[in-house]
Design a protein around this motif. Sequence first.
Motif, short mmCIF file in Angstrom:
data_model
loop_
_atom_site.label_atom_id
_atom_site.label_comp_id
_atom_site.label_asym_id
_atom_site.label_seq_id
_atom_site.Cartn_x
_atom_site.Cartn_y
_atom_site.Cartn_z
N UNK A 1 -6.77 -19.24 -8.60
CA UNK A 1 -6.72 -18.36 -7.52
C UNK A 1 -7.81 -18.98 -6.57
N UNK A 2 -7.40 -19.04 -5.37
CA UNK A 2 -8.32 -19.62 -4.29
C UNK A 2 -9.06 -18.26 -3.85
N UNK A 3 -10.28 -18.53 -3.05
CA UNK A 3 -11.13 -17.62 -2.56
C UNK A 3 -10.16 -16.63 -1.69
N UNK A 4 -9.28 -17.14 -0.84
CA UNK A 4 -8.83 -16.35 0.00
C UNK A 4 -7.67 -15.44 -0.66
N UNK A 5 -7.16 -15.96 -1.70
CA UNK A 5 -5.94 -15.16 -2.17
C UNK A 5 -6.84 -14.14 -3.13
N UNK A 6 -8.14 -14.40 -3.71
CA UNK A 6 -8.99 -13.35 -4.61
C UNK A 6 -9.32 -12.25 -3.40
N UNK A 7 -9.70 -12.68 -2.36
CA UNK A 7 -9.99 -11.78 -1.38
C UNK A 7 -8.90 -10.58 -1.03
N UNK A 8 -7.78 -11.37 -0.75
CA UNK A 8 -6.39 -10.73 -0.31
C UNK A 8 -6.16 -9.52 -1.59
N UNK A 9 -6.24 -10.14 -2.73
CA UNK A 9 -5.91 -9.38 -3.83
C UNK A 9 -7.03 -7.93 -3.81
N UNK A 10 -8.08 -8.28 -3.80
CA UNK A 10 -9.41 -7.17 -3.85
C UNK A 10 -8.98 -6.17 -2.60
N UNK A 11 -8.66 -6.91 -1.39
CA UNK A 11 -8.29 -5.98 -0.31
C UNK A 11 -7.09 -5.41 -0.38
N UNK A 12 -6.18 -5.73 -1.20
CA UNK A 12 -5.08 -5.07 -1.44
C UNK A 12 -5.30 -3.94 -2.30
N UNK A 13 -6.03 -3.83 -3.24
CA UNK A 13 -6.57 -2.79 -3.97
C UNK A 13 -7.09 -1.50 -3.10
N UNK A 14 -7.99 -2.00 -2.11
CA UNK A 14 -8.51 -1.04 -1.09
C UNK A 14 -7.59 -0.45 -0.31
N UNK A 15 -6.70 -1.30 0.21
CA UNK A 15 -5.51 -0.85 1.11
C UNK A 15 -4.73 0.30 0.30
N UNK A 16 -4.33 -0.05 -0.81
CA UNK A 16 -3.48 0.85 -1.81
C UNK A 16 -4.29 2.21 -2.01
N UNK A 17 -5.42 2.24 -2.06
CA UNK A 17 -6.30 3.30 -2.22
C UNK A 17 -6.38 4.10 -0.82
N UNK A 18 -6.52 3.47 0.06
CA UNK A 18 -6.57 4.08 1.56
C UNK A 18 -5.15 4.49 1.96
N UNK A 19 -4.14 3.90 1.51
CA UNK A 19 -2.72 4.50 1.68
C UNK A 19 -2.57 5.74 1.00
N UNK A 20 -2.80 5.70 -0.16
CA UNK A 20 -2.78 6.96 -1.16
C UNK A 20 -3.44 8.06 -0.15
N UNK A 21 -4.90 7.83 0.16
CA UNK A 21 -5.47 8.90 0.57
C UNK A 21 -4.81 9.28 2.18
N UNK A 22 -3.96 8.15 2.66
CA UNK A 22 -3.32 8.71 3.85
C UNK A 22 -2.37 9.48 3.55
#
Lengths: 498, 498
Positions: free
Chosen positions: A1-22
């Motif tokens: 996995x490239x750095x940008x892909x790893x960053x997107x994966x980690x940010x996807x988790x944050x996004x999903x948690x924020x969406x659930x909170x929304x």
Amino acid sequence: MTSIDELKTLLGVVSDLNAANGLLSWEQETMMPPAAARVRGLQIATLASVAHEKFTSERIEQLLAALEGANPGGDDAALVRATRRDYDRATKLPVEFVEERARTQNEAHHAWIEARAKSDFKTFAPYLAKMFDLARRYADFVGYEAHPYDALLDDYEPGARAEEIRRVFGQLREETLPLLRAIVAAGDATDYDVLTRDFPIDLQRTFALEVARDFGLDPEFSRLDVSAHPFQTNFSRDDIRITSRFDARYFPMSLFGTWHETGHAMYERGVSAAFERTPLSSGASLGVHESQSRLFENLVGRSRAFWEVYFPRFQELFPEQLADQTGESIYKAVNRVQPSLIRVEADEVTYNFHIMLRFELELDLLEGRLAVADLPEAWNAKMAEYLGVTSPNDADGVLQDIHWSSGLIGYFPTYSLGNLLSVQLLEAAKSADSAVAEGLRAGRFAPLLSWLRENVHRFGRSLLPREITERATGKPLEAGAYVQYLKSKYADIYGLNS
Amino acid sequence: MTSIDELKTLLGVVSDLNAANGLLSWEQETMMPPAAARVRGLQIATLASVAHEKFTSERIEQLLAALEGANPGGDDAALVRATRRDYDRATKLPVEFVEERARTQNEAHHAWIEARAKSDFKTFAPYLAKMFDLARRYADFVGYEAHPYDALLDDYEPGARAEEIRRVFGQLREETLPLLRAIVAAGDATDYDVLTRDFPIDLQRTFALEVARDFGLDPEFSRLDVSAHPFQTNFSRDDIRITSRFDARYFPMSLFGTWHETGHAMYERGVSAAFERTPLSSGASLGVHESQSRLFENLVGRSRAFWEVYFPRFQELFPEQLADQTGESIYKAVNRVQPSLIRVEADEVTYNFHIMLRFELELDLLEGRLAVADLPEAWNAKMAEYLGVTSPNDADGVLQDIHWSSGLIGYFPTYSLGNLLSVQLLEAAKSADSAVAEGLRAGRFAPLLSWLRENVHRFGRSLLPREITERATGKPLEAGAYVQYLKSKYADIYGLNS
């Protein structure tokens, strides 16, 4: 996995948690059984805390540093830039400060509810002083170049500066105060009785939603529900919620409320799908967001062309209530100008004065030129100066808004920035494509929406508000277009063209 | 902070994440715009993964070990015990196995949908073989004493054993097969036309909900919504959701569906508030849960006393549809016994045969005594033996249930365990308090609910199903009470008392 892909994966988790909170929050306002509120509050706090922990991880810092060194291009660069902004803001605050602020906000919010109920500013004053103290310390933690207010603004309107706003608001005040005075002097012989007739709520909903569908709000990816205060939220660009509120004896509340939120919804829907589950996937700022909501609510929904096109359908739904009306009479009724105490009830001409007043008082309080104890007096003096009205009590004066009690200082100007930008954008759209104005005259909104998507929506947070404004309109944000719009519309309505 | 407080804090985070995920799922079935499904799936997977990560942390293992050494008493001991159970189950599986299982389940589920649509078992057979292979490996990972099936059962019915179930089901089969044959032989001259008359859905909802309120379902902490398949879920004991489905031409679907889910809801509502946000805060098992839903659906809702009390109100809502009916005629109509192919449509007498058949086939498949390829034949043979019907196709036969394709092997018996327990509990409640039976004759359910709360609900997961059964009824689970209930009720309805 490239750095940008790893960053997107980690940010996807944050996004999903924020969406659930929304979703937890949306559901709390629209559906939740009342007894559930206590535990729901704990759940929302937990999700926010886990999302914060995941977002401020060392691994994200490492990835950002690596990617910044590698100079990626295009959307990846924008993603790294926006993530860095958020990351620095999220990590610059000491934990003790964050906790103190949360505790004080909670206390201040409860104190405000109580003070407002008793219309007693004095009991709220110590909390407000603390909130401004916290705001000053916040500005010191996150840093700023010119003015501590810029550090606050930046949370709501990235890249904006108090000095710019002061200048633009100055122009706006100078040009619209004479207009308002002329309107008030001209008097108003219109009969506004139609506004308070009985319009059954289910039919109001039908009409509001039919129009929202015409604007582009598709049930495939959206819902309309009822809440005490209207809002838009979304959990992905395919999952957008708007709420409205209904008063059988005041139809403008539901109609313009629904179309306002539809404007916000169309913006979120239009953000590039490529930004899904990243920090780029939302509107660029509160101001740009407000430009979209105000555009559909006011520039479209309160236009003469709109009521010419939609009056027949409106009358079909409410034949008795509208038997003596025309498109023109509704157009005039929903554009009534009337200086009043309450911001959220203000018309297009007076609205911005409510904002300027708050902006000026925020600056004075932040700079220490005004003591909190003297705020009600300063408030009333400005209300008298701008709108010629004075509040008989604190509840309808300085205590009317929730914002300060929730720590939202530096937020108010974005409402007026949105108003100004809405006209600047609509003018640009009309100049760029003649189908836009033709469409508005015929109740076809696709050309307008298409221009907005291409020039505003799709960028999400990948551009700063200033960049979006300049690319879309060829100019920085200014008051001129809005002033011109108000003068021309209201001189006509109030017969000032003499 | 003591160890137990720290454990509760960490478990509270897991509970909140699971509650948020529950809301994401509930909302997907009831409210969500269709286009949102794709991203919602990602969000649900993320929340599950973060909750798993938080739950399987080393710190929780350390705290459990420390607390186990300290021998806490009472509720704390129960919390440690239940958490240890869950922790061991969650950590015993290798990551690769969990991933392989998730992937295979996903494939099997899609294969099942397709196979069912084409009514073609052969295309599903390889996936079903894989699911049973995974089940065998799962049992090896988590361990068992007597039979690999016990390891599967334990997820749904903690502490249950295949051998016990085989014995209880044997008794049930032996005693109810002659009853069913006698009913079929007696013939049935009843006119069931009333069941398929037109009952407007909104009035069905009114009636279903009025009764649910009488059972104890308060809107203060609950909601009823519509979904394709009825279910109960909750995000705290103050935040309970049930769903139902409505068919204007078959009122029993919505009524009994709503009351079934109300039984589940009352259970979750009754769990001790002291267990909030811990693993103890839910029903003890699927079987005990089903005892509560069946109790309200069948033992109350399909009782003669119920229809005597509620018929006048039912008739008030549907005067034309029910002009020629009485409480007694509705009682008979909603208790029609009819051997049929489909489990979810089965009556009280035939239902358990659908379950026994599945249980026996699961054991045969797991033990390798039956090859997957031979399953349809074995299925049809048992259907013929027990119910005297044979499926003309796979869709209405071996492919009718979702369970196996989702990896739910060892789940089916809990439906019948719930049926058996429901009667055993109601008998115990009536013996313990004469107000229970008096209440049921008068449409007052508070004495029953009060007994259930005291003897079943409040314990949550702090006791095993076996412990709850023995404490509440003085006996282990057995078939006797249920057999007696069926014999007495249906001999009367079908005039077999000769």
